[in-house]
Write a protein that holds these residues in place. Structure first.
Motif, mmCIF file in Angstrom:
data_model
loop_
_atom_site.group_PDB
_atom_site.id
_atom_site.type_symbol
_atom_site.label_atom_id
_atom_site.label_comp_id
_atom_site.label_asym_id
_atom_site.label_seq_id
_atom_site.Cartn_x
_atom_site.Cartn_y
_atom_site.Cartn_z
ATOM 1 N N GLN A 134 0.826 -1.188 0.000
ATOM 2 C CA GLN A 134 0.000 0.000 0.000
ATOM 3 C C GLN A 134 0.868 1.249 0.000
ATOM 4 O OE1 GLN A 134 -3.303 -0.045 -0.283
ATOM 5 N NE2 GLN A 134 -3.600 -2.263 -0.040
ATOM 6 N N VAL A 135 0.260 2.361 -0.407
ATOM 7 C CA VAL A 135 0.937 3.653 -0.445
ATOM 8 C C VAL A 135 0.879 4.283 0.943
ATOM 9 C CG1 VAL A 135 0.950 5.955 -1.478
ATOM 10 C CG2 VAL A 135 0.325 3.961 -2.872
ATOM 11 N N SER A 136 2.030 4.655 1.476
ATOM 12 C CA SER A 136 2.097 5.248 2.806
ATOM 13 C C SER A 136 1.756 6.731 2.782
ATOM 14 C CB SER A 136 3.495 5.054 3.400
ATOM 15 O OG SER A 136 3.819 3.690 3.498
ATOM 16 N N GLU A 137 1.544 7.271 3.970
ATOM 17 C CA GLU A 137 1.114 8.667 4.098
ATOM 18 C C GLU A 137 2.154 9.661 3.572
ATOM 19 O OE1 GLU A 137 -0.695 6.326 7.532
ATOM 20 O OE2 GLU A 137 1.245 6.439 6.522
ATOM 21 N N GLY A 138 3.433 9.307 3.638
ATOM 22 C CA GLY A 138 4.483 10.237 3.239
ATOM 23 C C GLY A 138 4.816 10.224 1.765
ATOM 24 N N ASP A 139 4.057 9.485 0.967
ATOM 25 C CA ASP A 139 4.331 9.381 -0.462
ATOM 26 C C ASP A 139 4.167 10.731 -1.161
ATOM 27 O OD1 ASP A 139 4.749 7.478 -2.802
ATOM 28 O OD2 ASP A 139 2.866 8.445 -3.399
ATOM 29 N N LYS A 140 5.099 11.041 -2.074
ATOM 30 C CA LYS A 140 5.071 12.279 -2.885
ATOM 31 C C LYS A 140 4.921 13.511 -1.995
ATOM 32 C CE LYS A 140 5.156 9.744 -6.629
ATOM 33 N NZ LYS A 140 5.352 8.463 -5.933
ATOM 34 N N GLN A 141 5.729 13.535 -0.933
ATOM 35 C CA GLN A 141 5.577 14.548 0.111
ATOM 36 C C GLN A 141 5.752 15.964 -0.418
ATOM 37 O OE1 GLN A 141 8.197 13.970 3.550
ATOM 38 N NE2 GLN A 141 6.351 14.026 4.807
ATOM 39 N N ASN A 142 6.753 16.174 -1.274
ATOM 40 C CA ASN A 142 6.979 17.527 -1.786
ATOM 41 C C ASN A 142 5.848 17.982 -2.701
ATOM 42 O OD1 ASN A 142 7.784 15.638 -3.735
ATOM 43 N ND2 ASN A 142 9.377 16.955 -4.594
ATOM 44 N N ILE A 143 5.271 17.044 -3.451
ATOM 45 C CA ILE A 143 4.162 17.388 -4.350
ATOM 46 C C ILE A 143 2.930 17.772 -3.541
ATOM 47 C CG2 ILE A 143 2.640 16.520 -6.168
ATOM 48 C CD1 ILE A 143 4.883 14.690 -7.085
ATOM 49 N N VAL A 144 2.622 16.976 -2.530
ATOM 50 C CA VAL A 144 1.466 17.254 -1.661
ATOM 51 C C VAL A 144 1.645 18.603 -0.969
ATOM 52 C CG1 VAL A 144 0.226 16.498 0.410
ATOM 53 C CG2 VAL A 144 0.907 14.827 -1.325
ATOM 54 N N SER A 145 2.875 18.895 -0.554
ATOM 55 C CA SER A 145 3.141 20.156 0.135
ATOM 56 C C SER A 145 2.891 21.352 -0.770
ATOM 57 C CB SER A 145 4.591 20.164 0.631
ATOM 58 O OG SER A 145 4.901 21.396 1.253
ATOM 59 N N SER A 233 8.845 7.999 -3.158
ATOM 60 C CA SER A 233 7.855 6.920 -3.196
ATOM 61 C C SER A 233 7.923 6.200 -1.853
ATOM 62 C CB SER A 233 8.173 5.956 -4.336
ATOM 63 O OG SER A 233 7.373 4.798 -4.269
ATOM 64 N N GLU A 234 6.825 6.165 -1.121
ATOM 65 C CA GLU A 234 6.805 5.541 0.207
ATOM 66 C C GLU A 234 5.763 4.427 0.224
ATOM 67 O OE1 GLU A 234 6.163 6.894 4.857
ATOM 68 O OE2 GLU A 234 7.167 8.256 3.447
ATOM 69 N N ARG A 235 6.195 3.224 0.566
ATOM 70 C CA ARG A 235 5.339 2.046 0.517
ATOM 71 C C ARG A 235 5.487 1.205 1.788
ATOM 72 N NH1 ARG A 235 4.094 4.831 -3.116
ATOM 73 N NH2 ARG A 235 4.016 4.360 -5.349
ATOM 74 N N PHE A 236 4.437 0.417 2.094
ATOM 75 C CA PHE A 236 4.589 -0.610 3.117
ATOM 76 C C PHE A 236 4.037 -1.933 2.608
ATOM 77 C CE2 PHE A 236 0.524 1.450 4.367
ATOM 78 C CZ PHE A 236 -0.319 0.348 4.479
ATOM 79 N N LEU A 237 4.609 -2.997 3.142
ATOM 80 C CA LEU A 237 4.271 -4.365 2.751
ATOM 81 C C LEU A 237 3.816 -5.124 3.988
ATOM 82 C CD1 LEU A 237 4.527 -6.756 0.601
ATOM 83 C CD2 LEU A 237 6.781 -7.153 1.611
ATOM 84 N N ILE A 238 2.736 -5.905 3.829
ATOM 85 C CA ILE A 238 2.283 -6.814 4.882
ATOM 86 C C ILE A 238 2.154 -8.195 4.295
ATOM 87 C CG2 ILE A 238 0.507 -7.350 6.585
ATOM 88 C CD1 ILE A 238 -0.375 -4.454 6.514
ATOM 89 N N VAL A 239 2.707 -9.173 4.964
ATOM 90 C CA VAL A 239 2.521 -10.578 4.616
ATOM 91 C C VAL A 239 1.896 -11.245 5.829
ATOM 92 C CG1 VAL A 239 3.595 -12.723 3.858
ATOM 93 C CG2 VAL A 239 4.562 -10.511 3.143
ATOM 94 N N ALA A 240 0.693 -11.804 5.657
ATOM 95 C CA ALA A 240 -0.059 -12.367 6.771
ATOM 96 C C ALA A 240 -0.481 -13.792 6.452
ATOM 97 C CB ALA A 240 -1.286 -11.519 7.066
ATOM 98 N N ARG A 241 -0.260 -14.675 7.405
ATOM 99 C CA ARG A 241 -0.635 -16.081 7.216
ATOM 100 C C ARG A 241 -1.890 -16.405 8.036
ATOM 101 N NH1 ARG A 241 1.923 -20.207 4.880
ATOM 102 N NH2 ARG A 241 3.833 -18.969 4.728
ATOM 103 N N LYS A 242 -2.803 -17.136 7.416
ATOM 104 C CA LYS A 242 -4.050 -17.510 8.084
ATOM 105 C C LYS A 242 -3.795 -18.611 9.102
ATOM 106 C CE LYS A 242 -8.728 -19.198 7.143
ATOM 107 N NZ LYS A 242 -9.739 -19.482 6.112
#
Length: 242
Positions: A134-145, A233-242
């Motif tokens: 997923q895209v993190s909150e800090g993505d494209k920080q300078n553009i958002v600013s 570009s700021e991203r996070f990854l989650i890998v979850a096992r059932k």
């Protein structure tokens, strides 16, 4: 995300960013390579928010079947046109209610798309694995600013990752692994950066405010380097096992 937005973009470009000239430094993983590492020949895979499905071809020959879903009718039309693998299917479907029986899949993947943790858990087989980027909150920080608006503006850093982790835990997932990265991107020309902003929801309603053109010019001027126009570009990854 706005379904009408993605329908419109699919009609225009088919979600094809292959001609975009951008260099990225600091990415810690390629999402679909992470999926490919886990799949087995007998696996059934579900890809949520599949877009035009172009990323699925990289591991199609390694699994029994892949089903890609997206709630954009136009995206699914593009996916069916572009992909001719016998073991890849595409369906228009909203991720809030997955129209599959319980325990249908060995792997569920989801890149940059919404998902419902309880639905993912329901359709996964025992010991099945869910991967999401997923895209993190800090993505494209300078553009958002500069534009003073953005898709994740005003959300505290780490909020999205923690929210998804909580939802997955509540749904019954265990052995959750997470990773994050902040990469530096350089868009070769102003046209490349303009294409990105016109065809993604990074800046909501980009180009519809009269001051957007002036702010875009300022962005190009302030962040032009010898490598290109710089952002992150700021991203996070989650890998979850059932």
């Amino acid at each position: 995300m706005d379904q009408q937005f993605y329908n419109r973009m699919a009609q225009i470009i088919g979600w094809d960013f292959s001609q975009l000239h951008v260099q990225s430094y600091g990415e810690r993983w390629d999402f679909f390579q992470e999926v490919e590492k886990l799949v087995k020949r007998t696996d059934k895979v579900l890809d949520i928010g599949t877009g035009d499905g172009s990323k699925l071809a990289s591991f199609a020959s390694d699994v029994e079947i892949i089903i890609g879903i997206d709630d954009s009718t136009e995206m699914i039309k593009q996916a069916k046109k572009k992909n001719d693998f016998h073991n890849i299917q595409f369906h228009v479907m909203n991720s809030k209610t997955l129209d599959f029986p319980n325990q249908s899949f060995d792997i569920v993947s989801c890149r940059h798309a919404p998902f419902v943790a309880s639905e993912v858990e329901r359709v996964l087989k025992p010991n099945g694995v869910f991967l999401t980027q997923q895209v993190s909150e800090g993505d494209k920080q300078n553009i958002v600013s500069i534009f003073q608006r953005g898709q994740h503006q005003c959300r505290e850093k780490g909020h999205l990752l923690q929210r998804y982790m909580n939802q997955l835990t509540e749904a019954g997932f265990s052995n959750l692994y997470t990773d994050t990265y902040v990469a530096t991107e350089y868009y070769q020309t102003a046209e490349d950066l303009l294409f990105l902003l016109q065809h993604t929801p990074i800046i909501p309603d980009f180009g519809q405010k009269k001051e957007d053109a002036q702010k875009f010019d300022r962005l190009v001027q302030d962040y032009q380097t010898t490598k290109g126009i710089q952002t992150n570009s700021e991203r996070f990854l989650i890998v979850a096992r059932k």
